[in-house]
Design a protein around this motif. Structure first.
Motif, PDB file in Angstrom:
ATOM      1  N   GLU A 205       0.817  -1.219   0.000  1.00  0.00           N
ATOM      2  CA  GLU A 205       0.000   0.000   0.000  1.00  0.00           C
ATOM      3  C   GLU A 205       0.851   1.269   0.000  1.00  0.00           C
ATOM      4  O   GLU A 205       0.433   2.303   0.488  1.00  0.00           O
ATOM      5  CB  GLU A 205      -0.954   0.023   1.209  1.00  0.00           C
ATOM      6  N   GLY A 206       2.058   1.186  -0.532  1.00  0.00           N
ATOM      7  CA  GLY A 206       2.900   2.370  -0.607  1.00  0.00           C
ATOM      8  C   GLY A 206       3.536   2.757   0.709  1.00  0.00           C
ATOM      9  O   GLY A 206       4.085   3.858   0.836  1.00  0.00           O
ATOM     10  N   ILE A 207       3.518   1.884   1.700  1.00  0.00           N
ATOM     11  CA  ILE A 207       4.087   2.183   3.007  1.00  0.00           C
ATOM     12  C   ILE A 207       5.607   2.159   2.919  1.00  0.00           C
ATOM     13  O   ILE A 207       6.201   1.219   2.393  1.00  0.00           O
ATOM     14  CB  ILE A 207       3.611   1.166   4.061  1.00  0.00           C
ATOM     15  N   THR A 208       6.267   3.198   3.413  1.00  0.00           N
ATOM     16  CA  THR A 208       7.730   3.263   3.390  1.00  0.00           C
ATOM     17  C   THR A 208       8.343   3.132   4.776  1.00  0.00           C
ATOM     18  O   THR A 208       9.542   2.913   4.909  1.00  0.00           O
ATOM     19  CB  THR A 208       8.202   4.593   2.782  1.00  0.00           C
ATOM     20  N   GLU A 209       7.535   3.280   5.821  1.00  0.00           N
ATOM     21  CA  GLU A 209       8.032   3.154   7.177  1.00  0.00           C
ATOM     22  C   GLU A 209       6.872   2.815   8.104  1.00  0.00           C
ATOM     23  O   GLU A 209       5.711   2.963   7.749  1.00  0.00           O
ATOM     24  CB  GLU A 209       8.707   4.456   7.638  1.00  0.00           C
ATOM     25  N   ALA A 210       7.199   2.319   9.288  1.00  0.00           N
ATOM     26  CA  ALA A 210       6.179   1.970  10.274  1.00  0.00           C
ATOM     27  C   ALA A 210       6.669   2.388  11.653  1.00  0.00           C
ATOM     28  O   ALA A 210       7.870   2.537  11.893  1.00  0.00           O
ATOM     29  CB  ALA A 210       5.881   0.471  10.244  1.00  0.00           C
ATOM     30  N   GLU A 211       5.729   2.569  12.559  1.00  0.00           N
ATOM     31  CA  GLU A 211       6.041   3.039  13.909  1.00  0.00           C
ATOM     32  C   GLU A 211       6.017   1.888  14.903  1.00  0.00           C
ATOM     33  O   GLU A 211       5.123   1.048  14.868  1.00  0.00           O
ATOM     34  CB  GLU A 211       5.024   4.103  14.332  1.00  0.00           C
ATOM     35  N   ILE A 212       7.011   1.839  15.766  1.00  0.00           N
ATOM     36  CA  ILE A 212       7.025   0.853  16.847  1.00  0.00           C
ATOM     37  C   ILE A 212       5.966   1.249  17.869  1.00  0.00           C
ATOM     38  O   ILE A 212       5.975   2.364  18.391  1.00  0.00           O
ATOM     39  CB  ILE A 212       8.404   0.786  17.525  1.00  0.00           C
TER      40      ILE A 212
END
Length: 433
Positions: free
Chosen positions: A13-20
């Motif tokens: 889905e175009g996600i480039t980063e995620a949060e812990i």
């Protein structure tokens, strides 16, 4: 002994980063294959990451609230023997795969260095309650003499021991506190003092904060409120429920919400500017033919907006079922990504806590949000069929609507609410095909 480094997988889905969000394991813990190690949050949903190997967690990529780029190391597991070849190949493939970028996105932060020997990082900052030093006699600097039990009781009651006179030997006892209470009515404060605490804004709460800030910063809101007589609508709702029970039908019990949603869907075709989304960058307004209704839902983690797809095509009982299903999924965390996005208009209600009127914040990029408020009973002048005006007890409810003034004019918002009011006050028109 070998070490397996688990990269942040490509969630799509175009996600480039995620949060812990939360570390389920801390450095030093044993981790079994397929056991959850950390919860990561994207713009869409919370995703648990599991370990593909069994071993000891020896390093993590950051604390709760930190961002991790796709493909960057997220945790390291020390295993007995060699890491299975298929696991290594899968990890390398994830790290090498470029993150899709269908539209310009902010540059992700630099990968965080793995931290060894760090705790779980998932809990909010904790503060320990500290007791104030023993008070001194006013003006004298003399220390107040009292046992710890007396001091604790005085602290709970909000009594300054420096103001209490001891009966003998300069030491304050419980009897001295009782005497002070008897002769000093109204001495105590309105409430107890609590220790300050710091809560890190992460995960869903962080997303809510960012969305609300963006909505208020970018959208010029205006709110219109109208009073509606829902006496007949409430009577109709009760009759529908009674009929359902009398026939033993396996249908959900109706609340006010399905009736309001039906009325909204009936009114919207004449006001297409309300059921719309505004693309700020492209400067394009899309007026939607279908009503994908966002339903603001309070959960233990904060406000979530699941979406009733094609609400205009559902009957009252189908809407009731969908409202219950989506609300439960939002609260227990099982709502799918597609059930939490794509709304064209949102309704938000606090039920009995709804207040007299609200000024809800628009769920960007939508251009309007509707807020039914609390139902109250008041005496009203009512003209009967005989033309005689009399006073009756009626059920009244205010309807609030906040609109994006770049797209919706005040007249259009008022006209829409008046059309909605007309339907609400004549329930037969809501039920008519």
């Amino acid at each position: 002994m070998a070490k397996y480094t688990h990269p942040m997988p490509d969630i799509g889905e175009g996600i480039t980063e995620a949060e812990i969000v939360t570390w389920q394991k801390k450095v030093g813990d044993m981790v079994h294959e397929d056991e959850e190690v950390v919860d990561m949050m994207t713009d869409k949903a919370t995703v648990p990451l599991e370990s593909p190997v069994t071993g000891r967690l020896v390093a993590i990529a950051g604390e709760a609230g930190d961002m991790v780029a796709i493909g960057s190391p997220i945790f390291v597991i020390e295993v007995e023997g060699d890491v299975p070849e298929d696991v290594v190949e899968e990890a390398v493939a994830v790290e090498a795969a470029p993150a899709p970028a269908p539209e310009p996105t902010p540059e992700p932060e630099e990968p965080l260095p793995l931290r060894e020997g760090v705790g779980d990082g998932g809990s909010a900052s904790e503060t320990s309650e500290t007791h104030p030093p023993a008070p001194s006699r006013a003006g004298g600097g003399e220390k107040v003499l009292a046992t710890p039990a007396v001091r604790a009781r005085a602290r709970d009651l909000g009594i300054d021991l420096a103001q209490v006179k001891p009966a003998e030997d300069g030491r304050i006892r419980h009897a001295d506190l009782d005497a002070f209470i008897s002769y000093s009515g109204g001495f105590s404060g309105a409430g107890k003092t609590r220790a300050d605490e710091q809560i890190k804004v992460i995960g869903l709460r962080k997303r809510i904060a960012e969305n609300m800030q963006a909505a208020k910063r970018n959208i010029p809101h205006f709110t219109y409120v109208e009073e509606c007589d829902v006496t007949e609508l409430e009577r109709t709702r009760a009759q529908l429920n009674e009929n359902r029970e009398a026939k033993g039908q396996e249908r959900p019990k109706l609340t006010m919400l399905p009736l309001l949603i039906t009325a909204i869907c009936k009114a919207l075709p004449d006001f297409p500017m309300i059921n719309a989304r505004f693309d700020d960058e492209a400067r394009v307004v899309t007026r939607h033919g279908s009503v994908h209704l966002g339903m603001a839902t309070m959960t233990g983690n904060g406000l979530i907006v699941p979406v009733i797809r094609d609400a205009q095509g559902k009957n009252l009982f189908q809407l009731a079922n969908e409202i219950t299903r989506l609300a439960n999924a939002a609260r227990d965390g099982t709502a799918k990504s597609e059930e939490l996005s794509g709304s064209t208009l949102t309704i938000t209600s606090l039920g009995p806590l709804g207040g007299v009127a609200t000024t809800p914040v628009i769920n960007r990029p939508e251009v309007a949000i509707i807020g039914p408020n609390r139902i109250v009973e008041r005496p009203m002048f009512v003209t009967g069929a005989d033309g005689v005006e009399r006073i009756e007890k009626r059920k009244l409810m205010n309807i609030s609507i906040s609109c994006d003034h770049r797209v919706v004019d005040g007249y259009d918002a008022a006209a829409f609410v008046q059309a909605l009011k007309k339907l609400i006050e004549a329930p037969a028109t809501i039920l008519a095909g």
